[in-house]
Scaffold this motif. Structure first.
Motif, PDB file in Angstrom:
ATOM      1  N   THR A  70      47.846  11.799  39.734  1.00  0.00           N
ATOM      2  CA  THR A  70      47.174  11.980  38.447  1.00  0.00           C
ATOM      3  C   THR A  70      45.692  12.248  38.666  1.00  0.00           C
ATOM      4  OG1 THR A  70      48.744  10.426  37.482  1.00  0.00           O
ATOM      5  CG2 THR A  70      46.773  10.865  36.208  1.00  0.00           C
ATOM      6  N   ASP A  71      45.096  12.979  37.729  1.00  0.00           N
ATOM      7  CA  ASP A  71      43.661  13.250  37.769  1.00  0.00           C
ATOM      8  C   ASP A  71      42.907  11.919  37.860  1.00  0.00           C
ATOM      9  OD1 ASP A  71      41.055  14.080  37.380  1.00  0.00           O
ATOM     10  OD2 ASP A  71      41.346  14.619  35.271  1.00  0.00           O
ATOM     11  N   PRO A  72      42.133  11.706  38.913  1.00  0.00           N
ATOM     12  CA  PRO A  72      41.466  10.417  39.114  1.00  0.00           C
ATOM     13  C   PRO A  72      40.593   9.980  37.938  1.00  0.00           C
ATOM     14  CG  PRO A  72      41.257  11.768  41.073  1.00  0.00           C
ATOM     15  CD  PRO A  72      41.872  12.628  40.008  1.00  0.00           C
ATOM     16  N   GLU A  73      39.893  10.907  37.305  1.00  0.00           N
ATOM     17  CA  GLU A  73      39.022  10.549  36.185  1.00  0.00           C
ATOM     18  C   GLU A  73      39.838  10.041  34.998  1.00  0.00           C
ATOM     19  OE1 GLU A  73      35.732  12.828  33.546  1.00  0.00           O
ATOM     20  OE2 GLU A  73      35.636  13.098  35.725  1.00  0.00           O
ATOM     21  N   LYS A  74      40.942  10.723  34.704  1.00  0.00           N
ATOM     22  CA  LYS A  74      41.807  10.274  33.607  1.00  0.00           C
ATOM     23  C   LYS A  74      42.450   8.938  33.940  1.00  0.00           C
ATOM     24  CE  LYS A  74      42.968  14.814  31.804  1.00  0.00           C
ATOM     25  NZ  LYS A  74      44.035  15.800  31.589  1.00  0.00           N
ATOM     26  N   LEU A  75      42.799   8.760  35.192  1.00  0.00           N
ATOM     27  CA  LEU A  75      43.418   7.516  35.631  1.00  0.00           C
ATOM     28  C   LEU A  75      42.446   6.346  35.485  1.00  0.00           C
ATOM     29  CD1 LEU A  75      46.102   6.566  36.739  1.00  0.00           C
ATOM     30  CD2 LEU A  75      45.241   6.978  39.033  1.00  0.00           C
ATOM     31  N   ILE A  76      41.198   6.548  35.874  1.00  0.00           N
ATOM     32  CA  ILE A  76      40.182   5.500  35.732  1.00  0.00           C
ATOM     33  C   ILE A  76      39.981   5.164  34.263  1.00  0.00           C
ATOM     34  CG2 ILE A  76      37.716   5.010  36.002  1.00  0.00           C
ATOM     35  CD1 ILE A  76      37.917   6.571  38.690  1.00  0.00           C
ATOM     36  N   ASP A  77      39.908   6.186  33.404  1.00  0.00           N
ATOM     37  CA  ASP A  77      39.768   5.948  31.967  1.00  0.00           C
ATOM     38  C   ASP A  77      40.943   5.146  31.426  1.00  0.00           C
ATOM     39  OD1 ASP A  77      37.366   7.296  31.887  1.00  0.00           O
ATOM     40  OD2 ASP A  77      38.245   9.163  31.127  1.00  0.00           O
ATOM     41  N   PHE A  78      42.158   5.500  31.855  1.00  0.00           N
ATOM     42  CA  PHE A  78      43.359   4.787  31.416  1.00  0.00           C
ATOM     43  C   PHE A  78      43.305   3.328  31.845  1.00  0.00           C
ATOM     44  CE2 PHE A  78      47.572   3.194  32.591  1.00  0.00           C
ATOM     45  CZ  PHE A  78      48.178   3.180  31.341  1.00  0.00           C
ATOM     46  N   TYR A  79      42.974   3.086  33.114  1.00  0.00           N
ATOM     47  CA  TYR A  79      42.896   1.716  33.616  1.00  0.00           C
ATOM     48  C   TYR A  79      41.825   0.914  32.891  1.00  0.00           C
ATOM     49  CZ  TYR A  79      45.991   2.986  37.494  1.00  0.00           C
ATOM     50  OH  TYR A  79      47.052   3.393  38.246  1.00  0.00           O
ATOM     51  N   GLU A  80      40.705   1.544  32.630  1.00  0.00           N
ATOM     52  CA  GLU A  80      39.631   0.844  31.930  1.00  0.00           C
ATOM     53  C   GLU A  80      40.059   0.456  30.515  1.00  0.00           C
ATOM     54  OE1 GLU A  80      34.992   1.390  30.519  1.00  0.00           O
ATOM     55  OE2 GLU A  80      35.880   2.904  31.813  1.00  0.00           O
ATOM     56  N   ARG A  81      40.720   1.355  29.809  1.00  0.00           N
ATOM     57  CA  ARG A  81      41.203   1.043  28.452  1.00  0.00           C
ATOM     58  C   ARG A  81      42.202  -0.110  28.486  1.00  0.00           C
ATOM     59  NH1 ARG A  81      41.539   6.564  28.145  1.00  0.00           N
ATOM     60  NH2 ARG A  81      43.809   6.510  28.211  1.00  0.00           N
ATOM     61  N   GLN A  82      43.133  -0.055  29.430  1.00  0.00           N
ATOM     62  CA  GLN A  82      44.136  -1.120  29.538  1.00  0.00           C
ATOM     63  C   GLN A  82      43.480  -2.458  29.852  1.00  0.00           C
ATOM     64  OE1 GLN A  82      47.465  -0.772  28.842  1.00  0.00           O
ATOM     65  NE2 GLN A  82      46.745   1.194  28.141  1.00  0.00           N
ATOM     66  N   ALA A  83      42.531  -2.455  30.764  1.00  0.00           N
ATOM     67  CA  ALA A  83      41.842  -3.694  31.130  1.00  0.00           C
ATOM     68  C   ALA A  83      41.068  -4.262  29.947  1.00  0.00           C
ATOM     69  CB  ALA A  83      40.899  -3.444  32.314  1.00  0.00           C
ATOM     70  N   ARG A  84      40.424  -3.397  29.174  1.00  0.00           N
ATOM     71  CA  ARG A  84      39.663  -3.865  28.009  1.00  0.00           C
ATOM     72  C   ARG A  84      40.576  -4.482  26.949  1.00  0.00           C
ATOM     73  NH1 ARG A  84      34.443  -2.788  28.428  1.00  0.00           N
ATOM     74  NH2 ARG A  84      33.765  -1.064  29.756  1.00  0.00           N
ATOM     75  N   VAL A  85      41.743  -3.916  26.735  1.00  0.00           N
ATOM     76  CA  VAL A  85      42.698  -4.470  25.773  1.00  0.00           C
ATOM     77  C   VAL A  85      43.151  -5.866  26.216  1.00  0.00           C
ATOM     78  CG1 VAL A  85      45.036  -4.222  24.827  1.00  0.00           C
ATOM     79  CG2 VAL A  85      43.484  -2.268  24.862  1.00  0.00           C
ATOM     80  N   ILE A  86      43.481  -5.990  27.487  1.00  0.00           N
ATOM     81  CA  ILE A  86      43.913  -7.291  28.004  1.00  0.00           C
ATOM     82  C   ILE A  86      42.778  -8.309  27.886  1.00  0.00           C
ATOM     83  CG2 ILE A  86      44.624  -8.548  30.074  1.00  0.00           C
ATOM     84  CD1 ILE A  86      46.158  -5.969  30.907  1.00  0.00           C
ATOM     85  N   LEU A  87      41.571  -7.931  28.278  1.00  0.00           N
ATOM     86  CA  LEU A  87      40.432  -8.842  28.171  1.00  0.00           C
ATOM     87  C   LEU A  87      40.171  -9.244  26.725  1.00  0.00           C
ATOM     88  CD1 LEU A  87      37.886  -7.421  30.763  1.00  0.00           C
ATOM     89  CD2 LEU A  87      39.083  -9.612  30.847  1.00  0.00           C
ATOM     90  N   ARG A  88      40.263  -8.307  25.813  1.00  0.00           N
ATOM     91  CA  ARG A  88      40.046  -8.617  24.388  1.00  0.00           C
ATOM     92  C   ARG A  88      41.047  -9.665  23.917  1.00  0.00           C
ATOM     93  NH1 ARG A  88      42.107  -4.209  21.197  1.00  0.00           N
ATOM     94  NH2 ARG A  88      43.961  -5.497  21.329  1.00  0.00           N
ATOM     95  N   ASP A  89      42.306  -9.508  24.299  1.00  0.00           N
ATOM     96  CA  ASP A  89      43.319 -10.458  23.875  1.00  0.00           C
ATOM     97  C   ASP A  89      43.128 -11.822  24.525  1.00  0.00           C
ATOM     98  OD1 ASP A  89      44.385  -8.476  22.313  1.00  0.00           O
ATOM     99  OD2 ASP A  89      46.089  -8.083  23.632  1.00  0.00           O
ATOM    100  N   VAL A  90      42.713 -11.832  25.793  1.00  0.00           N
ATOM    101  CA  VAL A  90      42.517 -13.104  26.496  1.00  0.00           C
ATOM    102  C   VAL A  90      41.280 -13.834  25.979  1.00  0.00           C
ATOM    103  CG1 VAL A  90      41.942 -14.132  28.727  1.00  0.00           C
ATOM    104  CG2 VAL A  90      43.763 -12.437  28.581  1.00  0.00           C
ATOM    105  N   GLU A  91      40.209 -13.079  25.766  1.00  0.00           N
ATOM    106  CA  GLU A  91      38.951 -13.715  25.362  1.00  0.00           C
ATOM    107  C   GLU A  91      38.871 -14.004  23.868  1.00  0.00           C
ATOM    108  OE1 GLU A  91      36.093 -11.012  27.035  1.00  0.00           O
ATOM    109  OE2 GLU A  91      36.204 -11.992  28.988  1.00  0.00           O
ATOM    110  N   GLY A  92      39.793 -13.445  23.118  1.00  0.00           N
ATOM    111  CA  GLY A  92      39.851 -13.741  21.677  1.00  0.00           C
ATOM    112  C   GLY A  92      38.880 -12.982  20.840  1.00  0.00           C
TER     113      GLY A  92
END
Length: 92
Positions: A70-92
């Motif tokens: 996969t295009d590395p830039e798109k992959l990094i963006d995808f991972y960052e979005r996923q990580a932010r969603v998880i952090l938002r749910d964990v941190e409340g």
């Protein structure tokens, strides 16, 4: 990494009574209220426990060799979005 996790299937959610459970498996995974003295700590622990299946899937997706094409830039963006969603749910 083809070993399958042997945990209760997610997604897990936190109930108002402080239990963490799986709607799919119709089972309680953990009870956190009453374990600690501060309610906000119990709520934070419950959110962290409830996020565990998504965190596991996220880590597996990072390590999946199929993603290497996969295009590395798109992959990094995808991972960052996923990580932010998880952090938002964990941190409340």
């Amino acid at each position: 990494m083809d070993k399958q996790a042997q945990h209760t299937p997610g997604p897990w959610s936190v109930t108002p009574s402080g239990n963490v459970g799986s709607k799919i498996a119709m089972t309680r995974v953990a009870t956190v209220k009453g374990i600690v003295t501060r309610p906000e700590e119990a709520d934070s622990n419950a959110r962290l426990i409830a996020a565990a299946p998504r965190m596991l899937e996220f880590i597996k997706s990072i390590l999946d060799p199929a993603d290497l094409s996969t295009d590395p830039e798109k992959l990094i963006d995808f991972y960052e979005r996923q990580a932010r969603v998880i952090l938002r749910d964990v941190e409340g």
